[in-house]
Design an enzyme around this catalytic site. Structure first.
Site, PDB file in Angstrom:
ATOM      1  N   ARG A 103     -14.498  28.824  66.287  1.00  0.00           N
ATOM      2  CA  ARG A 103     -14.965  29.042  67.662  1.00  0.00           C
ATOM      3  C   ARG A 103     -15.635  30.398  67.742  1.00  0.00           C
ATOM      4  NH1 ARG A 103     -12.041  31.350  72.486  1.00  0.00           N
ATOM      5  NH2 ARG A 103     -13.445  30.887  74.243  1.00  0.00           N
ATOM      6  N   TYR A 148      -1.462  33.847  75.458  1.00  0.00           N
ATOM      7  CA  TYR A 148      -0.946  34.994  74.708  1.00  0.00           C
ATOM      8  C   TYR A 148       0.497  35.319  75.063  1.00  0.00           C
ATOM      9  CZ  TYR A 148      -5.590  35.871  72.931  1.00  0.00           C
ATOM     10  OH  TYR A 148      -6.784  35.746  72.271  1.00  0.00           O
ATOM     11  N   GLU A 199     -12.986  32.478  79.949  1.00  0.00           N
ATOM     12  CA  GLU A 199     -12.112  33.245  80.838  1.00  0.00           C
ATOM     13  C   GLU A 199     -12.824  33.900  82.027  1.00  0.00           C
ATOM     14  OE1 GLU A 199     -10.036  35.992  78.326  1.00  0.00           O
ATOM     15  OE2 GLU A 199      -8.663  34.441  77.672  1.00  0.00           O
ATOM     16  N   ASN A 232      -6.482  29.643  76.655  1.00  0.00           N
ATOM     17  CA  ASN A 232      -6.174  30.856  75.885  1.00  0.00           C
ATOM     18  C   ASN A 232      -4.789  31.320  76.323  1.00  0.00           C
ATOM     19  OD1 ASN A 232      -8.723  30.616  74.927  1.00  0.00           O
ATOM     20  ND2 ASN A 232      -9.557  32.457  75.886  1.00  0.00           N
ATOM     21  N   HIS A 276     -19.344  34.755  76.619  1.00  0.00           N
ATOM     22  CA  HIS A 276     -18.074  35.453  76.377  1.00  0.00           C
ATOM     23  C   HIS A 276     -18.265  36.911  76.776  1.00  0.00           C
ATOM     24  CE1 HIS A 276     -14.141  35.320  73.914  1.00  0.00           C
ATOM     25  NE2 HIS A 276     -14.192  36.509  74.472  1.00  0.00           N
ATOM     26  N   GLU A 315      -7.536  30.066  72.171  1.00  0.00           N
ATOM     27  CA  GLU A 315      -7.117  31.374  71.652  1.00  0.00           C
ATOM     28  C   GLU A 315      -5.598  31.496  71.706  1.00  0.00           C
ATOM     29  OE1 GLU A 315      -8.914  34.881  73.450  1.00  0.00           O
ATOM     30  OE2 GLU A 315     -10.878  33.910  73.469  1.00  0.00           O
TER      31      GLU A 315
HETATM   32  O1  LIG Z   1      -7.113  40.521  74.006  1.00  0.00           O
HETATM   33  C1  LIG Z   1      -7.317  39.626  72.956  1.00  0.00           C
HETATM   34  C2  LIG Z   1      -8.367  38.593  73.343  1.00  0.00           C
HETATM   35  C3  LIG Z   1      -9.781  39.165  73.492  1.00  0.00           C
HETATM   36  O2  LIG Z   1     -10.148  39.880  72.327  1.00  0.00           O
HETATM   37  C4  LIG Z   1     -10.744  37.981  73.735  1.00  0.00           C
HETATM   38  O3  LIG Z   1     -12.112  38.377  73.751  1.00  0.00           O
HETATM   39  C5  LIG Z   1     -10.449  37.344  75.090  1.00  0.00           C
HETATM   40  O4  LIG Z   1     -10.964  36.018  75.166  1.00  0.00           O
HETATM   41  C6  LIG Z   1      -8.968  37.364  75.384  1.00  0.00           C
HETATM   42  N1  LIG Z   1      -8.369  36.897  76.477  1.00  0.00           N
HETATM   43  C7  LIG Z   1      -7.066  37.226  76.409  1.00  0.00           C
HETATM   44  C8  LIG Z   1      -6.065  36.920  77.465  1.00  0.00           C
HETATM   45  C9  LIG Z   1      -6.620  37.449  78.800  1.00  0.00           C
HETATM   46  C10 LIG Z   1      -5.579  38.142  79.599  1.00  0.00           C
HETATM   47  C11 LIG Z   1      -5.829  39.425  79.985  1.00  0.00           C
HETATM   48  C12 LIG Z   1      -4.904  40.088  80.745  1.00  0.00           C
HETATM   49  C13 LIG Z   1      -3.725  39.477  81.123  1.00  0.00           C
HETATM   50  C14 LIG Z   1      -3.478  38.194  80.699  1.00  0.00           C
HETATM   51  C15 LIG Z   1      -4.414  37.527  79.939  1.00  0.00           C
HETATM   52  C16 LIG Z   1      -6.850  37.895  75.240  1.00  0.00           C
HETATM   53  N2  LIG Z   1      -8.017  37.954  74.623  1.00  0.00           N
END
Ligand SMILES: OC[C@@H]1[C@@H](O)[C@H](O)[C@@H](O)c2[nH]c(CCc3ccccc3)c[n+]21
Length: 449
Positions: free
Chosen positions: A79, A295, A168, A293, A123, A353
């Protein structure tokens, strides 16, 4: 008792995810127009340590060997995003052939190595020339984005089977227009919901354009962070509902249901716009999948002094190296995937992600760099995906964030999410143990978990 063997669906996509501004470098090469992130990173004080995307992983020049590295890991999918300003330097009008050719060569090499491209059109790296015309605050951006999307669809849809309109939209609206911590750096509660709405109109316009020329799949990628109340008090429950509406439903529901969550009125107050029904009809174009995505989760407590949500998140035990202390909470991924299954009619979902940055142990030179915390994180979250599949969620792929350590937006190079270590002086790529772990998971379609 022997561990039950884990197997994923036969055609499950196993990939890694990246984005243009974070890995390519050469932001102005071969006629490319600058993006808002080129300007933002070159504005003193905006990015940690003054880091920029001028070089980063130098993927724009090393793309051939990078694709070969992906093949060596056994990825069956990859991706990545297209930098709008490489294709249309002013954002609309003139096409920059060299920019489009770069992505065509990348797609062809991926396919020649048995790797399916999943291509994101936006993006976060909006052409600066469009920001000068109002950017996401200008309703015309829906047409600008559809024009750009059409140029790319016509060139690549015969080879790209999976398209994403936006990565996002929440992060762009919240980071770029509400809090001002991301490009273009505005801090304005009256702008944020308008940027959010125009992002979603652009999504709808691009999907509508795709249906006229495309023959494959197109979807939307949203970040979902499940919200759990810190207590069962009315205040904490209400704060949790607001937080869930603001991040997790504000984009998914106009796209899938054609309506905004009522709680947004509590969040935006008199800044909350009233949109014409026609806008929501445009946004609600049928899509083929939802990209999620994931995390971490958030434990939410009411806090009347916190702007704009009147809530804060309560820091939890084991967390990653993200400044906000992202908790390692794989159950949140199961809960998220079952929430989507139940609330939105079990649409096809790709985990577009998932990953973590940790203080990896001091990196000694050598063929492999040890990153045990990331291996543990990936194992737990890929297992969570399998649990959701067993419970009936229609999950069709998983993309680890990220292939390489790369430019982590306002954190610059201080945060490392890669399965492959990046030495930013020598640009040497070095596999971490997580890369080897992920290779085994892919080779056994999950059995090696
Ligand atoms: O932070 C790691 C990655 C970024 O490098 C990617 O470009 C981006 O798509 C991405 N999104 C998120 C989660 C977004 C998020 C931000 C703040 C709080 C919760 C979720 C984490 N990441």
């Amino acid at each position: 008792m022997t561990k039950p063997s884990i197997h994923f669906p036969k055609d499950f996509l196993w990939g890694c995810a990246t984005s243009a501004y974070q890995i390519e470098g050469s932001p102005l090469a071969d006629g490319a127009g600058p993006s808002v992130w080129h300007r933002f990173s070159h504005t003193p004080g905006r990015v940690q340590d003054g880091d920029t995307g001028d070089v980063t992983c130098d993927h724009y020049r090393r793309w051939e060997s990078d694709v070969d590295l992906m093949q060596s890991l056994g990825l069956n999918s990859y991706r990545f995003s297209i930098a709008w300003g490489r294709v249309l330097p002013e954002g609309t009008g003139r096409v920059n052939a060299a920019g489009l050719d770069f992505y065509e060569r990348l797609v062809d090499r991926l396919l020649s190595r048995g790797i399916q491209p999943m291509v994101t059109l936006f993006h976060w790296d909006l052409p600066a020339a469009l920001d000068d015309r109002g950017g996401w605050l200008n309703r015309d951006i829906a047409h600008w984005f559809a024009e750009y999307a059409n140029v790319v669809f016509r060139r690549l849809d015969d080879r790209v089977k999976y398209w994403t309109t936006l990565n996002e939209p929440w992060v762009v609206a919240d980071g770029g227009y509400m809090h001002g911590v991301l490009a273009p750096g505005h801090r304005n509660i009256f702008e944020a919901p308008r940027a959010a709405h125009h992002l979603m109109m652009a999504h709808g316009a691009a999907v509508q354009a795709y249906r006229a020329v495309g023959r494959n799949q197109i979807g939307l990628v949203v970040n979902i962070e499940p919200k759990y109340p810190a207590s069962q008090s009315d205040a904490d429950l209400a704060a949790t509902r607001r937080a869930e509406a603001y991040m997790n439903r504000q984009y998914l529901e106009p796209a899938l249901l054609g309506s905004y969550p009522e709680e947004l009125h509590e969040v935006f107050g008199d800044a909350c716009p009233k949109w014409p029904e026609a806008d929501l009809k445009l946004i609600k174009q049928p899509i083929d999948y939802v990209g999620v995505n994931y995390y971490t989760r958030a434990v939410v407590r009411s806090d009347p002094t916190a702007w704009p949500l009147k809530s804060t998140t309560v820091k939890q035990k084991q967390h990653t190296h993200m400044e906000t202390g992202w908790e390692v909470f794989p159950q949140g991924l199961v809960d998220t995937l079952l929430w989507i299954r139940d609330k939105y009619g079990n649409p096809p979902v790709y985990i577009t992600e998932n990953g973590a940055c940790f203080f990896d142990p001091p990196q000694v030179e050598g063929p492999v760099l040890e990153d045990p915390l990331r291996v543990d994180y990936l194992r737990k979250h890929i297992t969570a995906v399998h649990t959701a599949i067993q419970r009936g969620a229609d999950i069709r792929g998983y993309f680890a964030w990220s292939l390489f350590d790369n430019f982590e937006w306002a954190f610059g190079f201080s945060k490392r999410f890669g399965l492959v270590h990046m030495n930013y002086e020598t640009l040497k790529r070095t596999l971490k143990t997580s890369a080897h772990f992920y290779s085994k998971v892919i080779a056994t379609n999950g059995a090696a978990l």
